[in-house]
Design a protein around this motif. Structure first.
Motif, PDB file in Angstrom:
ATOM      1  N   MET A 126      18.100  -4.602  -5.318  1.00 16.62           N
ATOM      2  CA  MET A 126      19.372  -4.060  -5.031  1.00 16.62           C
ATOM      3  C   MET A 126      19.636  -4.718  -3.233  1.00 16.62           C
ATOM      4  SD  MET A 126      21.222  -2.666  -6.804  1.00 16.62           S
ATOM      5  CE  MET A 126      21.376  -1.828  -8.444  1.00 16.62           C
ATOM      6  N   LEU A 127      18.569  -4.870  -2.395  1.00 18.43           N
ATOM      7  CA  LEU A 127      18.374  -5.170  -1.126  1.00 18.43           C
ATOM      8  C   LEU A 127      18.066  -6.497  -0.588  1.00 18.43           C
ATOM      9  CD1 LEU A 127      17.230  -1.633  -0.173  1.00 18.43           C
ATOM     10  CD2 LEU A 127      19.585  -2.333  -0.263  1.00 18.43           C
ATOM     11  N   PRO A 181      22.757   1.002   1.302  1.00 16.75           N
ATOM     12  CA  PRO A 181      21.882   2.414   0.754  1.00 16.75           C
ATOM     13  C   PRO A 181      22.478   3.029  -0.529  1.00 16.75           C
ATOM     14  CG  PRO A 181      22.420   2.461   3.250  1.00 16.75           C
ATOM     15  CD  PRO A 181      23.312   1.207   2.830  1.00 16.75           C
ATOM     16  N   TRP A 182      23.703   2.960  -0.724  1.00 17.62           N
ATOM     17  CA  TRP A 182      24.078   3.484  -1.696  1.00 17.62           C
ATOM     18  C   TRP A 182      23.491   2.894  -3.243  1.00 17.62           C
ATOM     19  CZ3 TRP A 182      26.056   7.967  -0.873  1.00 17.62           C
ATOM     20  CH2 TRP A 182      26.611   8.022   0.397  1.00 17.62           C
ATOM     21  N   ALA A 183      23.263   1.785  -3.179  1.00 18.45           N
ATOM     22  CA  ALA A 183      22.688   0.913  -4.161  1.00 18.45           C
ATOM     23  C   ALA A 183      21.418   1.593  -4.429  1.00 18.45           C
ATOM     24  CB  ALA A 183      22.522  -0.488  -3.916  1.00 18.45           C
ATOM     25  N   LEU A 230      15.693   8.835   4.203  1.00 12.06           N
ATOM     26  CA  LEU A 230      16.953   8.982   3.848  1.00 12.06           C
ATOM     27  C   LEU A 230      17.264   8.887   2.285  1.00 12.06           C
ATOM     28  CD1 LEU A 230      20.237   9.149   4.442  1.00 12.06           C
ATOM     29  CD2 LEU A 230      19.936   6.511   4.699  1.00 12.06           C
ATOM     30  N   TYR A 231      16.628   8.050   1.683  1.00  7.73           N
ATOM     31  CA  TYR A 231      16.533   7.697   0.346  1.00  7.73           C
ATOM     32  C   TYR A 231      16.195   9.110  -0.291  1.00  7.73           C
ATOM     33  CZ  TYR A 231      17.545   2.890   1.323  1.00  7.73           C
ATOM     34  OH  TYR A 231      17.903   1.886   2.148  1.00  7.73           O
ATOM     35  N   VAL A 232      14.969   9.589   0.255  1.00  6.89           N
ATOM     36  CA  VAL A 232      14.312  10.892  -0.283  1.00  6.89           C
ATOM     37  C   VAL A 232      15.314  12.013  -0.214  1.00  6.89           C
ATOM     38  CG1 VAL A 232      12.507  12.199  -0.215  1.00  6.89           C
ATOM     39  CG2 VAL A 232      11.983  10.016  -0.370  1.00  6.89           C
ATOM     40  N   VAL A 233      15.753  12.254   1.058  1.00  8.24           N
ATOM     41  CA  VAL A 233      16.654  13.611   1.422  1.00  8.24           C
ATOM     42  C   VAL A 233      17.906  13.624   0.328  1.00  8.24           C
ATOM     43  CG1 VAL A 233      17.854  14.818   3.198  1.00  8.24           C
ATOM     44  CG2 VAL A 233      15.825  13.943   3.564  1.00  8.24           C
ATOM     45  N   VAL A 234      18.572  12.463   0.565  1.00 10.68           N
ATOM     46  CA  VAL A 234      19.779  12.452  -0.363  1.00 10.68           C
ATOM     47  C   VAL A 234      19.502  12.168  -1.690  1.00 10.68           C
ATOM     48  CG1 VAL A 234      22.326  11.075  -0.226  1.00 10.68           C
ATOM     49  CG2 VAL A 234      20.972  11.628   1.794  1.00 10.68           C
ATOM     50  N   GLY A 235      18.694  11.062  -2.233  1.00 13.09           N
ATOM     51  CA  GLY A 235      18.651  10.842  -3.673  1.00 13.09           C
ATOM     52  C   GLY A 235      18.039  11.939  -4.391  1.00 13.09           C
TER      53      GLY A 235
END
Length: 310
Positions: free
Chosen positions: A245-246, A168-170, A105-110
């Motif tokens: 962040m998490l 996840p936005w962080a 998720l972090y790779v695809v979106v970020g």
């Protein structure tokens, strides 16, 4: 030699016993010279780079007991790779699969968003003139020189005020900014897109949006893939930003999750699982190696863009 009939036959030339001098070997123009020292240094660097991967691959085939009783760079008597992979995905109710999905998720979106923004920004900076362009260039160069860890604490304080920490936005929002990707696309777009081609598209009535997607974007494919690989690796291996962040383990990426497995043996009553940490580390790098091998022809040409001026 003369025959009895008076005719003359040509005699064969006599072979000289003198040795022939070998002409000096000429170097073919454009062919690089061989250097023994450079070859040896390249071999040393190759061994230095591949040795940790070989050790990781061999260690992932051993059980926890096999790691203790065998040599690090050789296999144990029992081949436990498939058993370790299955145990990695089932340990703690399959939390490793959740960490893998979080990383994707972090790779695809970020990383995907960072690549798209870098392509848009690099194209605009390369092909459009506007006031303050030099100032933007100075800001981009300055941002490339600033390490990401230096901005982690201010980013945490800002996201804490906004109530976005432990979400996840962080991790996704800071990953959308890639100064190096923007600079690389700026340089690549300057050389890859002829200005005459853009003017021809505009004369034919194409809008700026259509000119970008149908004319410019296909020409930017090598640079786009190069930036995508760099941002993907940076996001996939990101550790410090998720660390601050998490707090919820359900949102951990693979890097933070494997680190928590590695540290749980140091806690009271914690279980030591080094064989699962090593197997998870091997599974973590497999997608990156596959991406580099499949897209190497694109990112190699992207790296060389702008290196030679015609």
């Amino acid at each position: 030699m003369t025959t009895t009939t008076g005719s003359v036959r040509p005699t064969a030339p006599l072979k000289s016993d003198a040795p022939r001098l070998r002409s000096p070997r000429r170097r073919i123009p454009g062919r690089p010279r061989r250097s023994v020292l450079l070859t040896v240094l390249t071999g040393v660097v190759l061994v230095y780079s591949l040795l940790p991967l070989v050790w990781l691959l061999i260690s992932a085939t051993k059980s926890q007991q096999g790691l203790a009783r065998s040599f690090g760079l050789w296999f144990d008597g029992n081949f436990e790779l498939w058993h370790n992979i299955g145990e990695t995905f089932t340990y703690q109710d399959g939390v490793f699969g959740r960490w893998l999905l979080n990383t994707l998720l972090y790779v695809v979106v970020g990383a995907g968003g960072a690549t798209f923004l870098a392509v848009l920004g690099g194209y605009a900076l390369a092909k459009f003139a506007f006031p303050g362009k030099r100032a933007v260039f100075a800001v981009v160069i300055g941002a490339v020189a600033v390490p990401g860890t230096a901005l982690a604490v201010p980013t945490f304080l800002m996201f804490s005020k906004m109530g976005l920490t432990d979400t996840p936005w962080a991790v996704i929002i800071p990953s959308l900014i890639s100064p190096f990707g923007l600079y690389l696309m700026w340089v690549f777009a300057t050389e890859a897109i002829p200005t005459e081609l853009m003017e021809a598209a505009r004369i034919d009535g194409a809008s700026e949006l259509r000119t970008f997607f149908q004319v410019a974007l296909p020409l930017l494919a090598p640079g786009t893939v190069t930036v995508l690989l760099f941002t993907t690796v940076a996001t996939w291996n990101n550790y410090f930003l998720p660390l601050i962040m998490l707090k919820d383990p359900d949102w951990y990426p693979l890097t933070l999750g494997l680190d928590s497995w590695n540290k749980q043996a140091q806690t009271a009553g914690g279980e030591a699982i080094p064989h699962l940490v090593l197997t998870g580390s091997l599974l973590t790098i497999v997608p990156l190696i596959a991406a580099f091998l499949l897209l190497q022809k694109y990112w190699q040409s992207g790296l060389s863009a702008g290196s030679v001026k015609e």
